[in-house]
Write a protein that holds these residues in place. Sequence first.
Motif, mmCIF file in Angstrom:
data_model
loop_
_atom_site.group_PDB
_atom_site.id
_atom_site.type_symbol
_atom_site.label_atom_id
_atom_site.label_comp_id
_atom_site.label_asym_id
_atom_site.label_seq_id
_atom_site.Cartn_x
_atom_site.Cartn_y
_atom_site.Cartn_z
ATOM 1 N N THR A 304 0.815 -1.214 0.000
ATOM 2 C CA THR A 304 0.000 0.000 0.000
ATOM 3 C C THR A 304 0.849 1.265 0.000
ATOM 4 O OG1 THR A 304 -1.626 -1.238 1.317
ATOM 5 C CG2 THR A 304 -1.952 1.138 1.132
ATOM 6 N N ALA A 305 1.917 1.264 0.789
ATOM 7 C CA ALA A 305 2.693 2.485 0.992
ATOM 8 C C ALA A 305 3.940 2.580 0.109
ATOM 9 C CB ALA A 305 3.106 2.601 2.459
ATOM 10 N N TYR A 306 4.352 1.461 -0.512
ATOM 11 C CA TYR A 306 5.570 1.492 -1.334
ATOM 12 C C TYR A 306 5.328 1.037 -2.772
ATOM 13 C CZ TYR A 306 8.051 2.243 3.037
ATOM 14 O OH TYR A 306 8.463 2.768 4.225
ATOM 15 N N TYR A 307 4.844 -0.186 -2.959
ATOM 16 C CA TYR A 307 4.796 -0.723 -4.311
ATOM 17 C C TYR A 307 3.734 -0.051 -5.178
ATOM 18 C CZ TYR A 307 7.659 -4.254 -2.012
ATOM 19 O OH TYR A 307 8.646 -4.889 -1.291
ATOM 20 N N GLN A 308 2.564 0.244 -4.619
ATOM 21 C CA GLN A 308 1.559 0.975 -5.399
ATOM 22 C C GLN A 308 2.052 2.374 -5.764
ATOM 23 O OE1 GLN A 308 -1.557 0.054 -6.648
ATOM 24 N NE2 GLN A 308 -0.975 -2.047 -6.113
ATOM 25 N N PRO A 309 2.604 3.153 -4.830
ATOM 26 C CA PRO A 309 3.167 4.456 -5.219
ATOM 27 C C PRO A 309 4.333 4.343 -6.196
ATOM 28 C CG PRO A 309 2.708 4.434 -2.871
ATOM 29 C CD PRO A 309 2.511 3.025 -3.359
ATOM 30 N N LEU A 310 5.165 3.297 -6.065
ATOM 31 C CA LEU A 310 6.261 3.123 -7.015
ATOM 32 C C LEU A 310 5.727 2.903 -8.429
ATOM 33 C CD1 LEU A 310 8.978 0.943 -5.212
ATOM 34 C CD2 LEU A 310 9.214 3.271 -6.065
ATOM 35 N N GLU A 311 4.686 2.103 -8.551
ATOM 36 C CA GLU A 311 4.084 1.900 -9.867
ATOM 37 C C GLU A 311 3.564 3.223 -10.423
ATOM 38 O OE1 GLU A 311 1.120 -1.154 -9.692
ATOM 39 O OE2 GLU A 311 2.582 -2.769 -9.975
ATOM 40 N N PHE A 312 2.976 4.033 -9.563
ATOM 41 C CA PHE A 312 2.485 5.346 -9.978
ATOM 42 C C PHE A 312 3.644 6.206 -10.478
ATOM 43 C CE2 PHE A 312 1.467 9.795 -8.980
ATOM 44 C CZ PHE A 312 0.248 9.951 -9.627
ATOM 45 N N CYS A 313 4.774 6.204 -9.761
ATOM 46 C CA CYS A 313 5.953 6.963 -10.190
ATOM 47 C C CYS A 313 6.399 6.554 -11.584
ATOM 48 C CB CYS A 313 7.108 6.733 -9.209
ATOM 49 S SG CYS A 313 7.041 7.693 -7.705
ATOM 50 N N ILE A 314 6.472 5.263 -11.809
ATOM 51 C CA ILE A 314 6.944 4.757 -13.094
ATOM 52 C C ILE A 314 5.965 5.128 -14.204
ATOM 53 C CG2 ILE A 314 7.438 2.658 -14.409
ATOM 54 C CD1 ILE A 314 8.465 1.444 -11.732
ATOM 55 N N GLU A 315 4.678 4.968 -13.939
ATOM 56 C CA GLU A 315 3.667 5.288 -14.945
ATOM 57 C C GLU A 315 3.687 6.766 -15.312
ATOM 58 O OE1 GLU A 315 0.037 4.002 -13.183
ATOM 59 O OE2 GLU A 315 0.583 1.874 -13.243
ATOM 60 N N ARG A 316 3.942 7.640 -14.333
ATOM 61 C CA ARG A 316 3.916 9.082 -14.564
ATOM 62 C C ARG A 316 5.290 9.655 -14.914
ATOM 63 N NH1 ARG A 316 -0.881 11.427 -12.908
ATOM 64 N NH2 ARG A 316 -2.476 9.830 -13.231
ATOM 65 N N GLY A 317 6.322 8.834 -14.861
ATOM 66 C CA GLY A 317 7.659 9.314 -15.172
ATOM 67 C C GLY A 317 8.233 10.237 -14.122
ATOM 68 N N LEU A 318 7.804 10.084 -12.867
ATOM 69 C CA LEU A 318 8.356 10.900 -11.791
ATOM 70 C C LEU A 318 9.785 10.462 -11.503
ATOM 71 C CD1 LEU A 318 5.327 11.135 -9.316
ATOM 72 C CD2 LEU A 318 5.908 12.579 -11.278
#
Length: 383
Positions: A304-318
């Motif tokens: 919830t706190a790491y892998y989901q946000p990491l996927e979001f980072c990758i998808e958005r190119g952060l």
Amino acid sequence: MRLTLNYRTRIIASLAEAGQAQWTSLLSLQADANPFLSYAFLDALHASGSAARKSGWQPQFLTLWQDDTLAAAMPLYVKSHSYGEYVFDWAWADAYRRNGLEYYPKLLSAIPFTPVTGGRLLARDETARSALVKALLALQQQADVSSTHVLYPPPQQAEALERAGFLLRNGVQFHWLNDGYDDFEQFLSTLEQKKRKNIRAERRKVRDAGITFRRLEGAQIGEADWRFFKRCYDHTYAAHYSSPYLNLDFFLRIGASMPDNLLLVIAERDGKPIASSLVVHDSQTLYGRYWGALEQHACLHFETAYYQPLEFCIERGLAAFEGGAQGEHKMARGFLPQKTWSAHWLAHPAFSDAVERFLEQESGGIAAYMDELDERNPFRKAR
């Protein structure tokens, strides 16, 4: 003939005294700004009472004006305790107490409850920044405080404060850096085999428990979602026998005033929400902030706190994911150690000398710790 600029100094107890337009204009000129320095975030902290005089965070922002233009500003609080800071000075306060001296009140420049590096000496140019430092030195000499503490400034501002007589202190955080990954699997492929295997196993445990996830952005987050998140947030504090810093009014305010910077991850089992995490982001960086769960499941926190946000980072190119304070366990998940800074001034000469000696020893320990962490680099090819 050299032109001398004259600034008018004002201490403001509310950002409204500066005005949103002036604050936003000044912030737009800062290379080290982030969403936590925004008018919306700071005003929500103050207006909700989360960071206000009654909670031990009395706003006393230092501002410099040139005619009617805000030329420089420093987020500054009078503190009556050391909670919510993440740079710990409890031992210093105890030493004062044992010697019959008062450590509180003290001056603190920081974003309440937010261990994120960002500008503290906000200025339109270097001339105004230098004048702001001088104004701070004058203020702390005149005020009835034991000390001044500037938390999580960028390195250049820390160095400027050191030149002005502050003592510097280092800390360590863990940040994930995006190497242009196409997806989460490509990121995993860069890790050592054992780390890669463990992450896949952790994610599988969550899936096997029948847990699914929803990601809500900005305006998609409704009041019912905020109320559920607040239950999770409060539950985390209760589990640690402490009181939450932030109230529901704060979260509702940032939901309304800065929606484009917010991502809420909600975990569900059998159609029922059971956990959530809230992260803040801008166009370059995601900041891990708040998490909580109403049910206990293996590895739910990591997903919830790491892998989901990491996927979001990758998808958005952060470019980066700053994981917050502390947490060596983040290294096994691809986060790398980063040095942080704080600057400290103590009015009492003997205590200032004692703290200086302590910080010299602590600095050596931090350097050795960073070397040890570097040897535990989780990537197949060390980064």
